[in-house]
Design a protein around this motif. Structure first.
Motif, PDB file in Angstrom:
ATOM      1  N   ALA A  10       0.883  -1.048   0.043  1.00 10.40           N
ATOM      2  CA  ALA A  10      -0.075  -0.019   0.060  1.00 10.40           C
ATOM      3  C   ALA A  10       0.745   1.160   0.044  1.00 10.40           C
ATOM      4  O   ALA A  10       0.418   2.194  -0.687  1.00 10.40           O
ATOM      5  N   ARG A  11       1.919   1.243   0.742  1.00 12.60           N
ATOM      6  CA  ARG A  11       2.787   2.193   0.831  1.00 12.60           C
ATOM      7  C   ARG A  11       3.575   2.628  -0.685  1.00 12.60           C
ATOM      8  O   ARG A  11       3.683   3.732  -0.870  1.00 12.60           O
ATOM      9  N   SER A  12       3.829   1.485  -1.547  1.00  9.49           N
ATOM     10  CA  SER A  12       4.325   1.913  -2.726  1.00  9.49           C
ATOM     11  C   SER A  12       3.094   2.320  -3.497  1.00  9.49           C
ATOM     12  O   SER A  12       3.583   3.148  -4.417  1.00  9.49           O
ATOM     13  N   LEU A  13       2.001   1.996  -3.579  1.00  7.80           N
ATOM     14  CA  LEU A  13       0.873   2.476  -4.137  1.00  7.80           C
ATOM     15  C   LEU A  13       0.762   3.889  -3.985  1.00  7.80           C
ATOM     16  O   LEU A  13       0.766   4.956  -4.927  1.00  7.80           O
ATOM     17  N   TYR A  14       0.866   4.459  -2.689  1.00 10.22           N
ATOM     18  CA  TYR A  14       0.772   5.814  -2.369  1.00 10.22           C
ATOM     19  C   TYR A  14       1.768   6.713  -2.865  1.00 10.22           C
ATOM     20  O   TYR A  14       1.828   7.699  -3.583  1.00 10.22           O
ATOM     21  N   TYR A  15       3.024   6.318  -2.690  1.00 15.57           N
ATOM     22  CA  TYR A  15       4.222   6.837  -3.287  1.00 15.57           C
ATOM     23  C   TYR A  15       4.254   6.919  -4.943  1.00 15.57           C
ATOM     24  O   TYR A  15       4.772   7.931  -5.323  1.00 15.57           O
ATOM     25  N   GLY A  16       3.808   5.985  -5.393  1.00 18.20           N
ATOM     26  CA  GLY A  16       3.688   5.938  -6.709  1.00 18.20           C
ATOM     27  C   GLY A  16       3.004   6.895  -7.295  1.00 18.20           C
ATOM     28  O   GLY A  16       2.867   7.736  -8.318  1.00 18.20           O
ATOM     29  N   PHE A  17       1.522   6.879  -6.673  1.00 16.73           N
ATOM     30  CA  PHE A  17       0.512   7.923  -7.163  1.00 16.73           C
ATOM     31  C   PHE A  17       1.028   9.435  -7.022  1.00 16.73           C
ATOM     32  O   PHE A  17       1.029  10.036  -7.906  1.00 16.73           O
ATOM     33  N   LEU A  18       1.603   9.626  -5.704  1.00 20.23           N
ATOM     34  CA  LEU A  18       1.999  11.062  -5.458  1.00 20.23           C
ATOM     35  C   LEU A  18       3.265  11.575  -6.299  1.00 20.23           C
ATOM     36  O   LEU A  18       3.466  12.716  -6.539  1.00 20.23           O
ATOM     37  N   SER A  19       4.188  10.403  -6.640  1.00 22.31           N
ATOM     38  CA  SER A  19       5.263  10.732  -7.363  1.00 22.31           C
ATOM     39  C   SER A  19       4.741  11.183  -9.050  1.00 22.31           C
ATOM     40  O   SER A  19       5.305  12.147  -9.550  1.00 22.31           O
ATOM     41  N   LYS A  20       3.727  10.587  -9.405  1.00 28.40           N
ATOM     42  CA  LYS A  20       3.173  11.021 -10.520  1.00 28.40           C
ATOM     43  C   LYS A  20       2.567  12.360 -10.576  1.00 28.40           C
ATOM     44  O   LYS A  20       2.295  13.328 -11.559  1.00 28.40           O
ATOM     45  N   VAL A 128      10.436  17.298  -4.870  1.00 31.19           N
ATOM     46  CA  VAL A 128       9.675  16.459  -4.375  1.00 31.19           C
ATOM     47  C   VAL A 128       9.230  15.327  -5.294  1.00 31.19           C
ATOM     48  O   VAL A 128       9.126  14.080  -4.643  1.00 31.19           O
ATOM     49  N   GLY A 129       8.981  15.452  -6.480  1.00 25.86           N
ATOM     50  CA  GLY A 129       8.819  14.404  -7.523  1.00 25.86           C
ATOM     51  C   GLY A 129       9.772  13.325  -7.500  1.00 25.86           C
ATOM     52  O   GLY A 129       9.471  12.122  -7.441  1.00 25.86           O
ATOM     53  N   PHE A 130      11.153  13.739  -7.347  1.00 23.65           N
ATOM     54  CA  PHE A 130      12.003  12.709  -7.377  1.00 23.65           C
ATOM     55  C   PHE A 130      12.211  11.909  -6.088  1.00 23.65           C
ATOM     56  O   PHE A 130      12.279  10.894  -6.075  1.00 23.65           O
ATOM     57  N   ILE A 131      12.149  12.649  -4.930  1.00 26.25           N
ATOM     58  CA  ILE A 131      12.156  12.055  -3.894  1.00 26.25           C
ATOM     59  C   ILE A 131      11.154  10.959  -3.690  1.00 26.25           C
ATOM     60  O   ILE A 131      11.501   9.869  -3.170  1.00 26.25           O
ATOM     61  N   LEU A 132       9.861  11.376  -4.080  1.00 23.26           N
ATOM     62  CA  LEU A 132       8.751  10.465  -3.684  1.00 23.26           C
ATOM     63  C   LEU A 132       8.981   9.095  -4.795  1.00 23.26           C
ATOM     64  O   LEU A 132       8.745   7.934  -4.484  1.00 23.26           O
ATOM     65  N   THR A 133       9.369   9.386  -5.861  1.00 25.60           N
ATOM     66  CA  THR A 133       9.914   8.385  -6.929  1.00 25.60           C
ATOM     67  C   THR A 133      10.958   7.586  -6.246  1.00 25.60           C
ATOM     68  O   THR A 133      10.904   6.040  -6.446  1.00 25.60           O
ATOM     69  N   PHE A 134      12.077   8.128  -5.869  1.00 24.48           N
ATOM     70  CA  PHE A 134      13.203   7.423  -5.118  1.00 24.48           C
ATOM     71  C   PHE A 134      12.622   6.361  -4.185  1.00 24.48           C
ATOM     72  O   PHE A 134      13.039   5.240  -3.855  1.00 24.48           O
ATOM     73  N   MET A 135      11.869   6.921  -2.968  1.00 25.20           N
ATOM     74  CA  MET A 135      11.225   6.189  -2.100  1.00 25.20           C
ATOM     75  C   MET A 135      10.302   5.184  -2.561  1.00 25.20           C
ATOM     76  O   MET A 135      10.383   3.875  -2.144  1.00 25.20           O
ATOM     77  N   HIS A 136       9.453   5.450  -3.653  1.00 23.94           N
ATOM     78  CA  HIS A 136       8.883   4.158  -4.272  1.00 23.94           C
ATOM     79  C   HIS A 136       9.739   3.018  -4.802  1.00 23.94           C
ATOM     80  O   HIS A 136       9.393   1.845  -4.497  1.00 23.94           O
ATOM     81  N   ASP A 137      10.741   3.441  -5.466  1.00 22.42           N
ATOM     82  CA  ASP A 137      11.743   2.399  -5.950  1.00 22.42           C
ATOM     83  C   ASP A 137      12.251   1.623  -4.885  1.00 22.42           C
ATOM     84  O   ASP A 137      12.553   0.488  -4.828  1.00 22.42           O
ATOM     85  N   ILE A 138      12.600   2.563  -3.657  1.00 21.17           N
ATOM     86  CA  ILE A 138      13.154   1.625  -2.563  1.00 21.17           C
ATOM     87  C   ILE A 138      12.152   0.670  -1.893  1.00 21.17           C
ATOM     88  O   ILE A 138      12.567  -0.566  -1.495  1.00 21.17           O
ATOM     89  N   ILE A 139      10.943   0.991  -1.532  1.00 20.74           N
ATOM     90  CA  ILE A 139      10.145   0.028  -1.275  1.00 20.74           C
ATOM     91  C   ILE A 139       9.652  -1.021  -2.209  1.00 20.74           C
ATOM     92  O   ILE A 139       9.678  -2.368  -1.685  1.00 20.74           O
ATOM     93  N   GLU A 140      10.022  -0.894  -3.354  1.00 20.03           N
ATOM     94  CA  GLU A 140       9.868  -2.083  -4.315  1.00 20.03           C
ATOM     95  C   GLU A 140      10.831  -3.117  -4.194  1.00 20.03           C
ATOM     96  O   GLU A 140      10.879  -4.181  -4.452  1.00 20.03           O
ATOM     97  N   LEU A 141      12.191  -2.387  -3.871  1.00 21.67           N
ATOM     98  CA  LEU A 141      13.169  -3.557  -3.880  1.00 21.67           C
ATOM     99  C   LEU A 141      13.074  -4.192  -2.633  1.00 21.67           C
ATOM    100  O   LEU A 141      13.541  -5.272  -2.337  1.00 21.67           O
ATOM    101  N   ILE A 142      12.572  -3.305  -1.370  1.00 20.28           N
ATOM    102  CA  ILE A 142      12.268  -4.108  -0.181  1.00 20.28           C
ATOM    103  C   ILE A 142      11.125  -5.277  -0.323  1.00 20.28           C
ATOM    104  O   ILE A 142      11.339  -6.326   0.364  1.00 20.28           O
ATOM    105  N   LEU A 143      10.377  -4.896  -1.198  1.00 18.77           N
ATOM    106  CA  LEU A 143       9.098  -6.031  -1.453  1.00 18.77           C
ATOM    107  C   LEU A 143       9.691  -7.235  -2.315  1.00 18.77           C
ATOM    108  O   LEU A 143       8.933  -8.256  -2.051  1.00 18.77           O
ATOM    109  N   SER A 144      10.770  -7.053  -2.785  1.00 24.04           N
ATOM    110  CA  SER A 144      11.488  -8.204  -3.545  1.00 24.04           C
ATOM    111  C   SER A 144      12.647  -8.807  -2.657  1.00 24.04           C
ATOM    112  O   SER A 144      13.470  -9.512  -2.960  1.00 24.04           O
ATOM    113  N   ASN A 145      12.527  -8.626  -1.097  1.00 23.65           N
ATOM    114  CA  ASN A 145      13.043  -9.081  -0.323  1.00 23.65           C
ATOM    115  C   ASN A 145      14.549  -8.503  -0.117  1.00 23.65           C
ATOM    116  O   ASN A 145      15.294  -9.191   0.450  1.00 23.65           O
ATOM    117  N   GLN A 146      14.851  -7.440  -0.776  1.00 22.09           N
ATOM    118  CA  GLN A 146      16.286  -6.586  -0.365  1.00 22.09           C
ATOM    119  C   GLN A 146      15.920  -5.769   0.959  1.00 22.09           C
ATOM    120  O   GLN A 146      16.018  -4.618   0.727  1.00 22.09           O
TER     121      GLN A 146
END
Length: 249
Positions: A10-20, A128-146
């Motif tokens: 869900a956090r990834s969804l919110y960060y992805g939405f806000l980054s857009k 703001v846009g880059f930071i939010l996208t960066f956090m979204h990408d980090i969460i995606e890495l965490i979701l892939s067990n990193q």
């Protein structure tokens, strides 16, 4: 205490939405998937206030399409005819662009394989846009067990996002051309409150550099919530007036 693993999707969804919402790009697919994300968030809202804001945003989007977002973005962040909202962490930290917060974000980036795609990201790394996208990408890495990125995510939020994001949200919310983005600001405000719980960090004291200080921080509420409060206040005032009339009869 929040079960962090269970809410990361869900956090990834919110960060992805806000980054857009806050990335500057001329990509024709700029807002692809926005309506689907809004529908998911409406079905699973963070609170009643942000749920109403999401409904208002959806209605505007359905009535006016992507054009309402594009025009408002330009008016809020680029149109010199209005008060332009600054969107970098460095500006809110030091009052200037390309400051130490940009360097700090670059240092965080260096610890990952993520890099700024200059074809899509025209603004600074601490925008703001880059930071939010960066956090979204980090969460995606965490979701892939990193899970080694957990600490980096915590540092990015506590050291970069948390200190300035409230003032940014208020500036967007108060902008005279914000309609859809007023709703976005409300959603972002609710999500940042959730993120503070997630990372177990406090909200920093509200500050406005080089501006007249408010007596208290602005409360960010949806149109529906504002109307509800106004109706309740009117009812309370009417009740008080009725009691006064009764007591003098």
């Amino acid at each position: 205490m929040i079960n962090k693993a269970s809410v990361n999707q869900a956090r990834s969804l919110y960060y992805g939405f806000l980054s857009k919402m806050f990335v500057f790009t001329i990509d024709k697919n700029r807002f692809k998937g926005i309506l689907e994300a809004i529908n998911v968030m409406i079905a699973n809202p963070l609170d009643e206030n942000s749920a109403e804001a999401l409904k208002e945003l959806k209605q505007l989007y359905l009535e006016e399409g992507e054009g309402v977002l594009i025009q408002e973005y330009d008016d809020i962040f680029h149109n010199p005819s209005y008060r332009v909202v600054r969107n970098t962490a460095s500006y809110y930290d030091e009052g200037l662009e390309s400051g130490r917060k940009q360097l700090e974000v670059k240092n965080f980036l260096a610890k990952t394989r993520i890099r700024r795609d200059e074809k899509h990201f025209k603004e600074n790394e601490d925008s703001v846009g880059f930071i939010l996208t960066f956090m979204h990408d980090i969460i995606e890495l965490i979701l892939s067990n990193q899970r080694e990125y957990d600490t980096l995510a915590h540092c990015l939020f506590t050291e970069i996002i948390n200190p300035f994001i409230d003032e940014f949200i208020v500036n967007v919310y108060e902008h005279p051309k914000a309609r859809a983005y007023k709703a976005v600001a409300i959603v972002m405000n609710a999500f940042i409150a959730f993120e503070r719980l997630y990372f177990e960090v406090a909200q920093p004291p509200f500050r406005e550099k080089n501006r007249v200080a408010r007596a208290q921080p602005l409360e960010v509420v949806s149109g529906a919530e504002a109307r509800r409060r106004a109706e309740n206040k009117a009812k309370r005032d009417a009740d008080k007036a009725a009691k006064k009339l009764t007591s003098h009869a």
